[in-house]
Scaffold this motif. Structure first.
Motif, PDB file in Angstrom:
ATOM      1  N   PHE A  31      50.896  36.159  42.206  1.00  0.00           N
ATOM      2  CA  PHE A  31      51.152  37.582  42.459  1.00  0.00           C
ATOM      3  C   PHE A  31      49.820  38.326  42.520  1.00  0.00           C
ATOM      4  O   PHE A  31      48.871  37.992  41.793  1.00  0.00           O
ATOM      5  CB  PHE A  31      51.968  38.203  41.321  1.00  0.00           C
ATOM      6  N   THR A  32      49.766  39.359  43.355  1.00  0.00           N
ATOM      7  CA  THR A  32      48.599  40.248  43.324  1.00  0.00           C
ATOM      8  C   THR A  32      48.603  41.011  42.003  1.00  0.00           C
ATOM      9  O   THR A  32      49.592  41.011  41.260  1.00  0.00           O
ATOM     10  CB  THR A  32      48.645  41.277  44.477  1.00  0.00           C
ATOM     11  N   VAL A  33      47.505  41.691  41.741  1.00  0.00           N
ATOM     12  CA  VAL A  33      47.398  42.535  40.549  1.00  0.00           C
ATOM     13  C   VAL A  33      48.537  43.553  40.527  1.00  0.00           C
ATOM     14  O   VAL A  33      49.229  43.730  39.514  1.00  0.00           O
ATOM     15  CB  VAL A  33      46.021  43.239  40.522  1.00  0.00           C
ATOM     16  N   ASP A  75      33.501  37.069  26.578  1.00  0.00           N
ATOM     17  CA  ASP A  75      32.156  37.207  26.005  1.00  0.00           C
ATOM     18  C   ASP A  75      31.953  38.646  25.527  1.00  0.00           C
ATOM     19  O   ASP A  75      32.724  39.552  25.882  1.00  0.00           O
ATOM     20  CB  ASP A  75      31.083  36.768  27.005  1.00  0.00           C
ATOM     21  N   PRO A  76      30.922  38.896  24.696  1.00  0.00           N
ATOM     22  CA  PRO A  76      30.759  40.202  24.041  1.00  0.00           C
ATOM     23  C   PRO A  76      30.714  41.395  24.990  1.00  0.00           C
ATOM     24  O   PRO A  76      31.304  42.441  24.697  1.00  0.00           O
ATOM     25  CB  PRO A  76      29.432  40.050  23.284  1.00  0.00           C
ATOM     26  N   GLU A  77      30.045  41.239  26.132  1.00  0.00           N
ATOM     27  CA  GLU A  77      29.939  42.371  27.057  1.00  0.00           C
ATOM     28  C   GLU A  77      31.302  42.748  27.620  1.00  0.00           C
ATOM     29  O   GLU A  77      31.653  43.926  27.717  1.00  0.00           O
ATOM     30  CB  GLU A  77      28.989  41.999  28.203  1.00  0.00           C
ATOM     31  N   ILE A  78      32.097  41.739  27.966  1.00  0.00           N
ATOM     32  CA  ILE A  78      33.429  41.996  28.519  1.00  0.00           C
ATOM     33  C   ILE A  78      34.383  42.468  27.427  1.00  0.00           C
ATOM     34  O   ILE A  78      35.270  43.294  27.672  1.00  0.00           O
ATOM     35  CB  ILE A  78      33.967  40.728  29.223  1.00  0.00           C
ATOM     36  N   THR A  79      34.189  41.985  26.209  1.00  0.00           N
ATOM     37  CA  THR A  79      34.996  42.436  25.066  1.00  0.00           C
ATOM     38  C   THR A  79      34.954  43.952  24.942  1.00  0.00           C
ATOM     39  O   THR A  79      35.973  44.592  24.671  1.00  0.00           O
ATOM     40  CB  THR A  79      34.485  41.776  23.770  1.00  0.00           C
ATOM     41  N   GLY A  86      37.769  39.685  31.721  1.00  0.00           N
ATOM     42  CA  GLY A  86      37.992  41.061  31.244  1.00  0.00           C
ATOM     43  C   GLY A  86      38.915  41.834  32.166  1.00  0.00           C
ATOM     44  O   GLY A  86      39.775  42.605  31.701  1.00  0.00           O
ATOM     45  N   GLN A  87      38.751  41.632  33.472  1.00  0.00           N
ATOM     46  CA  GLN A  87      39.628  42.309  34.435  1.00  0.00           C
ATOM     47  C   GLN A  87      41.063  41.801  34.295  1.00  0.00           C
ATOM     48  O   GLN A  87      42.010  42.585  34.334  1.00  0.00           O
ATOM     49  CB  GLN A  87      39.111  42.088  35.855  1.00  0.00           C
ATOM     50  N   GLY A 128      40.806  51.113  34.880  1.00  0.00           N
ATOM     51  CA  GLY A 128      39.610  50.971  35.712  1.00  0.00           C
ATOM     52  C   GLY A 128      39.674  49.875  36.755  1.00  0.00           C
ATOM     53  O   GLY A 128      38.659  49.252  37.086  1.00  0.00           O
ATOM     54  N   LEU A 129      40.864  49.652  37.327  1.00  0.00           N
ATOM     55  CA  LEU A 129      41.016  48.558  38.286  1.00  0.00           C
ATOM     56  C   LEU A 129      41.709  48.983  39.584  1.00  0.00           C
ATOM     57  O   LEU A 129      42.326  48.169  40.260  1.00  0.00           O
ATOM     58  CB  LEU A 129      41.808  47.405  37.650  1.00  0.00           C
ATOM     59  N   THR A 130      41.576  50.244  39.935  1.00  0.00           N
ATOM     60  CA  THR A 130      42.202  50.748  41.161  1.00  0.00           C
ATOM     61  C   THR A 130      41.810  49.917  42.383  1.00  0.00           C
ATOM     62  O   THR A 130      42.644  49.618  43.246  1.00  0.00           O
ATOM     63  CB  THR A 130      41.795  52.224  41.399  1.00  0.00           C
TER      64      THR A 130
END
Length: 253
Positions: A104-106, A180-184, A152-153, A137-139
């Motif tokens: 499925f798409t998002v 990972d920490p940045e994506i967390t 993360g996405q 934040g995923l438009t």
């Protein structure tokens, strides 16, 4: 008002007792973080609350309505499928491994359950899904497939999907452990926003700073027991139990 009320929950896998007479209640607008070492029963408690695992004995209520209770022999009795599905409409669940539909798409991942399970109007569901994707934040990724997204996405899509069901309570099972920490930080930002909007949440997490900053209550579990349950400043900053102290010391808190 209590959204969730769990009383005297017991759960074993074979000879191993995983939950030992646990009580947990969550009120409207409350954020509860559950901490504890691996194997303490945190995720199993969440899976029991969401009926992914069956309890051996105990009581589970949603919004004051009893869903599971004990029979005369003290064993948990589950209702018929329709009643269970009705109770399931109270909550959404975000897993640590996203669990998106890969084909499925998002956008379809977010609209699928509202349209097919809740029988909501397709255009209404699409409009709301786009708003939720904007919120996380995923438009610009609405037509992408999960394999084209970062971890993360994918987790932010999973949060939007859970919110699309209009849950009264949202469960998170280690939502950042595979990242990972940045994506967390992306995920915690979305969760902090939800907390600010008074979304009722139960979060199994190892993110101590998040638990301290966002939670109304922190529950510390060990060996299938709730060892401490109180305000973050009490449980994290001034723990009473030696097991809690040792756990936090190991994390240099």
């Amino acid at each position: 008002m209590k959204i969730l009320d769990m009383k005297h929950i017991k759960k074993s896998f074979g000879d191993k007792t995983v939950l030992q007479d646990i009580d947990l209640s969550v009120s409207t607008g409350e954020v509860v973080s559950i901490l504890g070492p691996s194997g303490s029963g945190k995720s199993t408690l969440l899976r029991c609350a969401t009926f992914l695992e069956t309890i051996d004995s105990g009581e589970i209520s949603y919004g004051g309505q009893a869903v599971i209770a004990n029979d005369a022999e003290g064993k948990a009795v589950y209702p018929k499928r329709r009643e269970l599905q009705e109770a399931q409409s109270n909550f959404g669940l975000v897993f640590q491994n996203f669990n998106l539909f890969p084909h499925f798409t998002v956008l379809k991942n977010v609209t699928h359950a509202p349209i097919t399970i809740q029988k909501r109007d397709k255009e209404e569901a699409l409009t709301e899904a786009k708003q939720l994707l904007e919120k996380v934040g995923l438009t610009d990724r609405a037509n992408a497939y999960p394999c084209e997204l970062s971890g993360g996405q994918q987790q932010r899509v999973a949060i939007a999907r859970a919110l699309a069901l209009h849950p009264k309570i949202l469960y998170f099972d280690e939502p950042t452990s595979a990242l990972d920490p940045e994506i967390t930080a992306e995920i915690l930002r979305v969760m902090k926003q939800l907390a600010a909007e008074k979304m009722t949440m139960v979060v199994v997490t190892h993110e101590i700073d998040f638990a301290k900053a966002v939670s109304d209550r922190v529950v510390f579990m060990d060996n299938g027991f709730v060892v401490e349950d109180g305000k973050p400043e009490d449980v994290i900053d001034n723990p009473k139990n030696e097991r809690t102290k040792a756990f936090l010391k190991k994390l240099h808190v």
